[in-house]
Design a protein around this motif. Structure first.
Motif, PDB file in Angstrom:
ATOM      1  N   LEU A  22     -12.170  -4.021 -12.463  1.00  0.00           N
ATOM      2  CA  LEU A  22     -11.972  -2.954 -11.483  1.00  0.00           C
ATOM      3  C   LEU A  22     -11.638  -3.539 -10.111  1.00  0.00           C
ATOM      4  O   LEU A  22     -10.724  -3.072  -9.434  1.00  0.00           O
ATOM      5  CB  LEU A  22     -13.213  -2.068 -11.390  1.00  0.00           C
ATOM      6  N   GLY A  23     -12.362  -4.568  -9.719  1.00  0.00           N
ATOM      7  CA  GLY A  23     -12.087  -5.219  -8.440  1.00  0.00           C
ATOM      8  C   GLY A  23     -10.712  -5.851  -8.402  1.00  0.00           C
ATOM      9  O   GLY A  23     -10.021  -5.786  -7.386  1.00  0.00           O
ATOM     10  N   ALA A  24     -10.292  -6.455  -9.522  1.00  0.00           N
ATOM     11  CA  ALA A  24      -8.970  -7.074  -9.571  1.00  0.00           C
ATOM     12  C   ALA A  24      -7.873  -6.026  -9.466  1.00  0.00           C
ATOM     13  O   ALA A  24      -6.874  -6.224  -8.764  1.00  0.00           O
ATOM     14  CB  ALA A  24      -8.819  -7.879 -10.857  1.00  0.00           C
ATOM     15  N   VAL A  25      -8.049  -4.901 -10.125  1.00  0.00           N
ATOM     16  CA  VAL A  25      -7.043  -3.839 -10.062  1.00  0.00           C
ATOM     17  C   VAL A  25      -6.968  -3.253  -8.661  1.00  0.00           C
ATOM     18  O   VAL A  25      -5.880  -3.087  -8.090  1.00  0.00           O
ATOM     19  CB  VAL A  25      -7.334  -2.742 -11.113  1.00  0.00           C
ATOM     20  N   LEU A  26      -8.119  -2.948  -8.078  1.00  0.00           N
ATOM     21  CA  LEU A  26      -8.137  -2.402  -6.721  1.00  0.00           C
ATOM     22  C   LEU A  26      -7.604  -3.415  -5.708  1.00  0.00           C
ATOM     23  O   LEU A  26      -6.887  -3.053  -4.772  1.00  0.00           O
ATOM     24  CB  LEU A  26      -9.549  -1.966  -6.339  1.00  0.00           C
ATOM     25  N   GLY A  27      -7.939  -4.691  -5.906  1.00  0.00           N
ATOM     26  CA  GLY A  27      -7.431  -5.726  -5.008  1.00  0.00           C
ATOM     27  C   GLY A  27      -5.928  -5.896  -5.126  1.00  0.00           C
ATOM     28  O   GLY A  27      -5.239  -6.122  -4.130  1.00  0.00           O
ATOM     29  N   ALA A  28      -5.406  -5.791  -6.346  1.00  0.00           N
ATOM     30  CA  ALA A  28      -3.958  -5.898  -6.537  1.00  0.00           C
ATOM     31  C   ALA A  28      -3.231  -4.749  -5.851  1.00  0.00           C
ATOM     32  O   ALA A  28      -2.212  -4.955  -5.178  1.00  0.00           O
ATOM     33  CB  ALA A  28      -3.624  -5.917  -8.022  1.00  0.00           C
ATOM     34  N   VAL A  29      -3.764  -3.553  -5.976  1.00  0.00           N
ATOM     35  CA  VAL A  29      -3.166  -2.399  -5.297  1.00  0.00           C
ATOM     36  C   VAL A  29      -3.245  -2.585  -3.786  1.00  0.00           C
ATOM     37  O   VAL A  29      -2.276  -2.353  -3.061  1.00  0.00           O
ATOM     38  CB  VAL A  29      -3.842  -1.081  -5.739  1.00  0.00           C
ATOM     39  N   GLY A  30      -4.398  -3.043  -3.315  1.00  0.00           N
ATOM     40  CA  GLY A  30      -4.561  -3.292  -1.883  1.00  0.00           C
ATOM     41  C   GLY A  30      -3.635  -4.376  -1.375  1.00  0.00           C
ATOM     42  O   GLY A  30      -3.065  -4.263  -0.289  1.00  0.00           O
ATOM     43  N   GLY A  31      -3.461  -5.449  -2.147  1.00  0.00           N
ATOM     44  CA  GLY A  31      -2.553  -6.515  -1.755  1.00  0.00           C
ATOM     45  C   GLY A  31      -1.112  -6.049  -1.687  1.00  0.00           C
ATOM     46  O   GLY A  31      -0.369  -6.394  -0.765  1.00  0.00           O
ATOM     47  N   TYR A  32      -0.712  -5.240  -2.642  1.00  0.00           N
ATOM     48  CA  TYR A  32       0.650  -4.709  -2.620  1.00  0.00           C
ATOM     49  C   TYR A  32       0.847  -3.769  -1.432  1.00  0.00           C
ATOM     50  O   TYR A  32       1.867  -3.850  -0.741  1.00  0.00           O
ATOM     51  CB  TYR A  32       0.977  -3.974  -3.913  1.00  0.00           C
ATOM     52  N   LEU A  33      -0.124  -2.899  -1.195  1.00  0.00           N
ATOM     53  CA  LEU A  33      -0.002  -1.977  -0.065  1.00  0.00           C
ATOM     54  C   LEU A  33       0.006  -2.721   1.260  1.00  0.00           C
ATOM     55  O   LEU A  33       0.710  -2.322   2.191  1.00  0.00           O
ATOM     56  CB  LEU A  33      -1.132  -0.946  -0.102  1.00  0.00           C
ATOM     57  N   TYR A  34      -0.750  -3.795   1.351  1.00  0.00           N
ATOM     58  CA  TYR A  34      -0.725  -4.601   2.564  1.00  0.00           C
ATOM     59  C   TYR A  34       0.658  -5.198   2.765  1.00  0.00           C
ATOM     60  O   TYR A  34       1.189  -5.195   3.879  1.00  0.00           O
ATOM     61  CB  TYR A  34      -1.777  -5.711   2.499  1.00  0.00           C
ATOM     62  N   TRP A  35       1.256  -5.723   1.698  1.00  0.00           N
ATOM     63  CA  TRP A  35       2.616  -6.265   1.809  1.00  0.00           C
ATOM     64  C   TRP A  35       3.601  -5.179   2.211  1.00  0.00           C
ATOM     65  O   TRP A  35       4.466  -5.393   3.039  1.00  0.00           O
ATOM     66  CB  TRP A  35       3.051  -6.888   0.479  1.00  0.00           C
ATOM     67  N   ARG A  36       3.449  -4.001   1.634  1.00  0.00           N
ATOM     68  CA  ARG A  36       4.404  -2.909   1.852  1.00  0.00           C
ATOM     69  C   ARG A  36       4.354  -2.385   3.284  1.00  0.00           C
ATOM     70  O   ARG A  36       5.386  -2.145   3.895  1.00  0.00           O
ATOM     71  CB  ARG A  36       4.102  -1.781   0.870  1.00  0.00           C
ATOM     72  N   TYR A  37       3.152  -2.181   3.814  1.00  0.00           N
ATOM     73  CA  TYR A  37       3.026  -1.513   5.100  1.00  0.00           C
ATOM     74  C   TYR A  37       2.767  -2.456   6.283  1.00  0.00           C
ATOM     75  O   TYR A  37       3.059  -2.106   7.415  1.00  0.00           O
ATOM     76  CB  TYR A  37       1.943  -0.445   5.047  1.00  0.00           C
ATOM     77  N   VAL A  38       2.217  -3.629   6.054  1.00  0.00           N
ATOM     78  CA  VAL A  38       1.963  -4.572   7.139  1.00  0.00           C
ATOM     79  C   VAL A  38       2.920  -5.749   7.016  1.00  0.00           C
ATOM     80  O   VAL A  38       3.724  -5.998   7.899  1.00  0.00           O
ATOM     81  CB  VAL A  38       0.499  -5.051   7.144  1.00  0.00           C
ATOM     82  N   GLY A  39       2.797  -6.465   5.909  1.00  0.00           N
ATOM     83  CA  GLY A  39       3.734  -7.528   5.565  1.00  0.00           C
ATOM     84  C   GLY A  39       3.929  -8.605   6.608  1.00  0.00           C
ATOM     85  O   GLY A  39       3.065  -8.852   7.440  1.00  0.00           O
ATOM     86  N   CYS A  40       5.084  -9.223   6.534  1.00  0.00           N
ATOM     87  CA  CYS A  40       5.430 -10.325   7.418  1.00  0.00           C
ATOM     88  C   CYS A  40       6.857 -10.106   7.901  1.00  0.00           C
ATOM     89  O   CYS A  40       7.791 -10.119   7.112  1.00  0.00           O
ATOM     90  CB  CYS A  40       5.303 -11.638   6.652  1.00  0.00           C
TER      91      CYS A  40
END
Length: 67
Positions: A13-31
């Protein structure tokens, strides 16, 4: 399957939620410049998010007591 889920459910569950969070971070904050090693690619951001999420949620697992 039920025994496996009981043992590793929080980590998955943590890995799935973390993966979604990591993708959303890339999408909306990113570099903006593209030189950031973790957030420059959606793949690395998602994998790092999954790893951190899985490790974080596994820390809440109750240890067995053999007393």
């Amino acid at each position: 399957m039920k025994k496996w889920l009981k043992r590793y459910g929080l980590s998955v569950l943590g890995a799935v939620l973390g993966a979604v969070g990591g993708y959303l971070y890339w999408r909306y904050v990113g570099c903006a410049s593209g030189t950031c090693p973790i957030t420059a690619s959606p793949w690395t951001s998602t994998v790092w998010g999954a790893a951190i999420g899985g490790l974080f949620m596994s820390s809440f697992k109750k240890e067995n007591s053999y007393e």
